[in-house]
Enzyme design. Structure first.
Site, PDB file in Angstrom:
ATOM      1  NE  ARG A  65      72.097  20.338  76.191  1.00 15.20           N
ATOM      2  CZ  ARG A  65      70.896  20.448  76.716  1.00 15.20           C
ATOM      3  NH1 ARG A  65      70.723  20.311  78.010  1.00 15.20           N
ATOM      4  NH2 ARG A  65      69.848  20.697  75.963  1.00 15.20           N
ATOM      5  CE  LYS A 174      53.081  17.942  88.108  1.00  9.79           C
ATOM      6  NZ  LYS A 174      54.245  18.163  88.943  1.00  9.79           N
ATOM      7  CG  HIS A 204      53.946  11.108  90.994  1.00 10.24           C
ATOM      8  ND1 HIS A 204      53.950  12.466  90.876  1.00 10.24           N
ATOM      9  CD2 HIS A 204      53.966  10.857  92.321  1.00 10.24           C
ATOM     10  CE1 HIS A 204      53.966  13.013  92.074  1.00 10.24           C
ATOM     11  NE2 HIS A 204      53.983  12.052  92.983  1.00 10.24           N
ATOM     12  CE  LYS A 208      51.137  10.140  95.333  1.00 10.45           C
ATOM     13  NZ  LYS A 208      52.370   9.939  96.061  1.00 10.45           N
ATOM     14  CD  GLU A 242      54.344  18.517  98.564  1.00 11.34           C
ATOM     15  OE1 GLU A 242      55.268  17.716  98.372  1.00 11.34           O
ATOM     16  OE2 GLU A 242      54.098  19.466  97.818  1.00 11.34           O
ATOM     17  CG  ASP A 261      54.491  21.416  91.525  1.00 16.97           C
ATOM     18  OD1 ASP A 261      54.961  20.667  90.651  1.00 16.97           O
ATOM     19  OD2 ASP A 261      54.787  21.331  92.728  1.00 16.97           O
ATOM     20  CG  HIS A 266      49.721  15.738  91.450  1.00 21.79           C
ATOM     21  ND1 HIS A 266      50.081  15.013  90.346  1.00 21.79           N
ATOM     22  CD2 HIS A 266      50.883  16.186  91.981  1.00 21.79           C
ATOM     23  CE1 HIS A 266      51.399  15.037  90.219  1.00 21.79           C
ATOM     24  NE2 HIS A 266      51.909  15.744  91.202  1.00 21.79           N
TER      25      HIS A 266
HETATM   26  C1  BG6 Z   1      55.297  16.553  92.223  1.00 17.59           C
HETATM   27  C2  BG6 Z   1      55.490  18.032  92.461  1.00 17.59           C
HETATM   28  O1  BG6 Z   1      54.577  16.337  91.041  1.00 17.59           O
HETATM   29  O2  BG6 Z   1      54.578  16.001  93.314  1.00 17.59           O
HETATM   30  C3  BG6 Z   1      56.181  18.280  93.771  1.00 17.59           C
HETATM   31  O3  BG6 Z   1      56.260  18.577  91.389  1.00 17.59           O
HETATM   32  C4  BG6 Z   1      55.475  17.584  94.896  1.00 17.59           C
HETATM   33  O4  BG6 Z   1      56.268  19.674  94.031  1.00 17.59           O
HETATM   34  C5  BG6 Z   1      55.245  16.123  94.551  1.00 17.59           C
HETATM   35  O5  BG6 Z   1      56.276  17.687  96.058  1.00 17.59           O
HETATM   36  C6  BG6 Z   1      54.382  15.447  95.594  1.00 17.59           C
HETATM   37  O6  BG6 Z   1      54.350  14.095  95.304  1.00 17.59           O
HETATM   38  P1  BG6 Z   1      54.240  13.014  96.464  1.00 17.59           P
HETATM   39  O7  BG6 Z   1      54.162  11.717  95.761  1.00 17.59           O
HETATM   40  O8  BG6 Z   1      55.467  13.178  97.302  1.00 17.59           O
HETATM   41  O9  BG6 Z   1      53.008  13.376  97.194  1.00 17.59           O
END
Ligand code: BG6
Length: 507
Positions: A65, A174, A204, A208, A242, A261, A266
């Site tokens: 935008r 996502k 994603h 990896k 994390e 999330d 994942h």
């Molecule tokens: C994302 C989440 O999909 O993956 C985040 O939205 C998370 O909250 C992240 O921190 C973790 O990804 P990675 O590659 O840093 O482990």
């Protein structure tokens, strides 16, 4: 622990990262001024250009935008690369080369005129940069914008028929829905506009290197497969911890929470790769078909089992983060005990654990093997430590694989100690593995959907997790916030494996 040395032998005459090259195309990113574009997508595109995987006939068109010129967008991208991929900034000439491929279209995603301007820009790039009418549309926006964008693209006739040259593919970020009903709805919408072969639902984690190696490790080695089942595996642990909090993403996180999330996508993707049967081939449909079977075999927890097998947590301080409600009940931690009802895994618990602001950043899958049937070395004076074998696939950081086993401690006494064999990717192959987004963007451009989630799998994972979401949202835990930053989550999480006489790994 003493560690035997491991050496990698690369096939003769092959590089560790064989060159994979994208065909001519334009890469269009909706949400061009957003966080994901700056942090991940543009650094990945820059790396692909610098690596030679994206060649001359290529352009990036950002759509958002905010009014901005192509030069202004170029400046923002160069700034983002400086910030998020500083290693790429050595060669100013090359960076200018990246910036030279960038274009920008500003407009509201609900406005037909935006797509007319986009069409004109794309036709210009076809003429000037040889992008050949091929397009990847990347939806890096909040999910609430997906409908406008997909219908806008369709109405502007920017979506070509499937299996057709020039081709069009759409990558959708996502979270793909909020629950089963919204995921079904979004899939129906996508199917009205696109063929499944043009729909690339991105997670994603699948990009990896270490997650992809789960398949190679399992199916390119003969010695592990016979052990990969209920007869030899006592329990499996999947951890994605994390140390960071939600930072500036409070608004997104308040609507999402840890189950949407990380767990729905994942962790279930990693679980499916870990537990699946051998596919007939490594082709996308065979691999995705086997992963689906695992998701369909997940035992559905209801009511009492949800109370017993799901522990949620929220870190102290979360409610003070920007854009977070002072009485928020959004979970930032989850531990789950999961069963897969099939012949291979019947009765083997899979303990999943993930959270923000935990003690250490670590993503791993550990196979804890059954103990030996009879200890010959059980007398206290001779047995220092007789632990069952553990095979750990270290997804990040310190990417590698570790196998721990018992060994005689040298000396005249019959002393047993734990040792480990450790393979570290960087040491074994030299150099860091490519970033997840790099691989996935290149795959989308090349039309390889193996590492993207298929419609039926996304629906199966939502089908499983939606009752957990509904129950825990209807009766949120009353003890939030219930864990200290820098800890391993709420105390109650410990009891999940402890009840079964097992325990979480510690680092
Ligand atoms: C994302 C989440 O999909 O993956 C985040 O939205 C998370 O909250 C992240 O921190 C973790 O990804 P990675 O590659 O840093 O482990």
């Amino acid at each position: 622990m003493p560690q035997p040395r491991i050496e990698a032998q690369l096939p003769q005459g092959r590089e560790a990262h064989p060159a994979r090259v994208a065909p001519p195309c334009a890469f269009v990113v909706f949400g061009a001024t957003g966080d994901l574009t700056r942090r991940k997508l543009m650094p990945a595109i820059a790396r692909l250009i610098l690596r030679g995987s994206i060649q001359e006939q290529f352009a990036v068109v950002g759509v958002a935008r905010r009014p901005l010129s192509a030069e202004g967008f170029g400046d923002e991208v160069v700034k983002a690369i400086h910030e998020f991929a500083p290693g790429l900034c050595g060669d100013a000439e090359q960076l200018r080369e990246v910036a030279g491929r960038l274009d920008y279209v500003s407009g509201d995603f609900a406005e037909p005129a935006t797509y007319q301007r986009l069409r004109a820009a794309l036709e210009r790039h076809d003429r000037d940069h040889g992008t050949a009418g091929n397009r990847v549309f990347y939806l890096a926006t909040p999910p609430s914008e997906f409908e406008d964008i997909l219908t806008g693209l369709k109405a502007a006739e920017l979506i070509s028929p499937p299996h057709h040259e020039p081709w069009v593919r759409v990558v959708i970020e996502k979270p793909f829905g909020r629950d089963l009903a919204t995921a079904l709805e979004l899939n129906r919408l996508a199917a009205r506009v696109l063929d499944e072969s043009q729909t690339f639902r991105i997670d994603h984690y699948l990009g990896k290197e270490t997650v992809q190696n789960i398949l190679v490790f399992r199916f390119a080695n003969s010695m592990f497969e016979p052990l990969w089942n209920r007869k030899y595996v006592d329990f499996v642990e999947i951890c994605a911890a994390e140390t960071v909090g939600v930072g500036t993403r409070g608004k997104f996180y308040e609507e999402t929470g840890v189950l949407r999330d990380i767990v729905q996508n994942h962790l279930l993707e990693v679980l499916a790769l870990t537990a699946m049967e051998a596919p007939n081939t490594a082709e996308a449909e065979d691999v995705r078909g086997e992963k689906l079977q695992v998701l369909r075999a997940l035992r559905q927890p209801w009511h009492d089992t949800i109370v017993r097998d799901v522990v949620l947590g929220q870190y102290r301080g979360y409610r003070e983060e920007p854009d977070v409600a002072p009485d928020s009940v959004t979970p930032t931690f989850a531990a789950l005990r999961v069963f897969i009802d099939n012949w291979r895994w019947q009765g083997v618990p899979f303990y999943l654990r993930t959270g923000k602001r935990l003690a250490k950043r670590v993503t791993e899958v550990s196979f804890h093997m059954q103990p030996v049937p009879l200890s010959l070395f059980g007398r206290e004076d001779v047995c220092e430590n007789l632990e069952p074998n553990v095979l750990t696939l270290r997804i990040q950081p310190d990417e590698g694989i570790r196998l721990s086993f018992a060994s005689k401690i040298p000396g005249f006494d019959q002393m047993v100690g734990a040792v480990s064999m450790d393979m570290n990717y960087v040491e074994a192959f030299g150099g860091e593995p490519p970033e997840a987004y790099e691989r996935l963007l290149l795959d989308a451009m090349r039309g390889d959907a193996t590492l993207f989630s298929r419609r039926d799998a996304v629906e199966a994972s939502w089908r499983w997790i939606t009752p957990i979401l509904q129950q825990t949202e209807a009766e949120p835990p009353r003890d939030f916030p219930n864990y200290e930053p820098g800890s391993w989550g709420p105390v109650a999480a410990r009891s999940l494996p402890q009840r079964d006489g097992r325990r979480w790994s510690e680092w």
